[in-house]
Design an enzyme around this catalytic site. Structure first.
Site, PDB file in Angstrom:
ATOM      1  N   LYS A   1       7.418 -53.679  80.250  1.00 28.10           N
ATOM      2  CA  LYS A   1       7.097 -52.289  80.617  1.00 28.10           C
ATOM      3  C   LYS A   1       8.006 -51.790  81.744  1.00 28.10           C
ATOM      4  O   LYS A   1       8.280 -50.590  81.838  1.00 28.10           O
ATOM      5  CB  LYS A   1       5.621 -52.157  80.979  1.00 28.10           C
ATOM      6  CG  LYS A   1       5.157 -53.043  82.138  1.00 28.10           C
ATOM      7  CD  LYS A   1       5.266 -52.388  83.491  1.00 28.10           C
ATOM      8  CE  LYS A   1       4.887 -53.344  84.590  1.00 28.10           C
ATOM      9  NZ  LYS A   1       4.924 -52.724  85.930  1.00 28.10           N
TER      10      LYS A   1
ATOM     11  N   THR B   1       3.158 -47.174  84.297  1.00 29.87           N
ATOM     12  CA  THR B   1       4.471 -47.408  84.889  1.00 29.87           C
ATOM     13  C   THR B   1       5.505 -46.400  84.403  1.00 29.87           C
ATOM     14  O   THR B   1       6.424 -46.034  85.151  1.00 29.87           O
ATOM     15  CB  THR B   1       4.950 -48.838  84.566  1.00 29.87           C
ATOM     16  OG1 THR B   1       3.914 -49.764  84.890  1.00 29.87           O
ATOM     17  CG2 THR B   1       6.180 -49.204  85.369  1.00 29.87           C
TER      18      THR B   1
END
Length: 336
Positions: A193, A250
């Site tokens: 991620k 994120t």
């Protein structure tokens, strides 16, 4: 298992926030900080303004710059240092680790050179079995958690009892931990991620909007799921907190170091300029894009976004050229 005395090795943003969670859950927490002045501020003033300004830390959270003192009597040890420095730090702490303490990893990345996940590095250096290591993942932006905004996390360990012990140790009114036995999937989600967040930041820096970000998030999810399937992860993990949850947080939040670093690159800054602008700190995805790319190539997995981020960060490829290449790839079925 009833874990009461916990040591957190590392006093950055996430280490401090997680230490606060543990203390708020009623545990006796000692932090280790590399610099004595940071330890003193935490210990004497209940604050770590260099990383979490305006956050009051609990009275049952103390700190020291002496690793031996910090680790004495610990029933769990939380490793809260960056992924690429974990090996060197843990090598120095290895002889100080209490033999029965549960080891907990907060680091999200794949090690350069070895292509090992963080739990594999910890097992190698500490001499512990992998089932003794608990991995923390999920949408865990440190500042929001330190502000006691509602959040959740996943604690992954092949020994469910150890995961439950840490679950009880960090459950608070604002922080809800879940357990999972899929360590591979949770670690790959946490590492990948960061790389996808770089791409979302670049897109934002180039002036693109929600459609582009959503495309990058979902195609990034497809990449990490392909790699996870090849390495034996449970596909459901990527639909959970360590996958979609961490990815959305994120890739979307300005609090994300990876996203903001990518945004600077998208505006035309070099990696060196972006690093200087962030006080010398390099986002985890800048390094992990290379190690994840190597891991994918070794296992024959196609990860075009990750490859593009490596080429932008380390080979000088212009982000706009990277975008054009990705859009111009051969047309195919969505799930192929």
């Amino acid at each position: 298992m009833d874990v009461q005395r916990i040591t957190v090795l590392g006093a950055g943003s996430w280490g401090t926030a997680f230490a606060k969670v543990l203390a708020d859950a009623g545990r006796d927490v000692t932090m280790w900080a590399r610099r004595e002045e940071v330890a003193a501020r935490i210990r004497d003033e209940h604050a770590n303004p260099g990383y979490l300004p305006d956050i009051r830390l609990p009275a049952n959270l103390t700190a020291t710059a002496d690793a031996a003192e910090a680790l004495n009597g610990a029933e769990a040890v939380v490793l809260a240092v960056p992924s690429q420095s974990l090996r060197a730090n843990l090598t120095g702490w290895r002889e100080l680790l209490p033999p029965d303490a549960i080891l907990v990893s907060l680091a999200k990345g794949v090690e350069l050179g070895t292509r090992k996940r963080m739990s594999e590095v910890i097992a190698e250096i500490s001499g512990r079995a992998e089932h003794e290591i608990v991995v923390v993942s999920g949408p865990n932006l440190a500042r929001e958690i330190a502000q006691e905004q509602p959040a959740a996390a996943v604690l992954a360990c092949s020994d469910h009892e150890r995961a439950v012990a840490i679950q009880h140790a960090c459950a608070t009114a604002y922080f809800r931990p879940y357990t999972n036995t899929d360590v591979v999937g949770c670690e790959l989600g946490g590492a990948c991620k960061n790389v996808i967040a770089l791409s979302c930041g670049m897109a934002t820096g180039m002036g693109y909007g929600a459609n582009t970000t959503a495309t990058l998030i979902t195609r990034g999810l497809a990449e990490m799921a392909r790699l996870g399937a090849k390495l034996g992860a449970d596909p459901l993990t990527f639909a959970g907190l360590a996958g979609v949850g961490d990815l959305v947080a994120t890739c979307s939040s300005p609090l994300s170091r990876n996203r903001t670093f990518g945004e600077r690159l998208g505006r035309g800054e070099t990696v060196e300029q972006a690093q200087r602008a962030t006080g010398g700190q390099v986002a985890e995805g800048v390094m992990s894009c290379s190690s994840i790319r190597e891991l994918a190539q070794t296992n024959g997995v196609d990860m075009p976004l990750t490859d593009a981020m490596h080429r932008v960060c380390h080979e000088g490829l212009d982000p706009r050229e990277a975008g054009a290449e990705l859009l111009g790839r051969q047309k195919k079925h969505e799930w192929s």
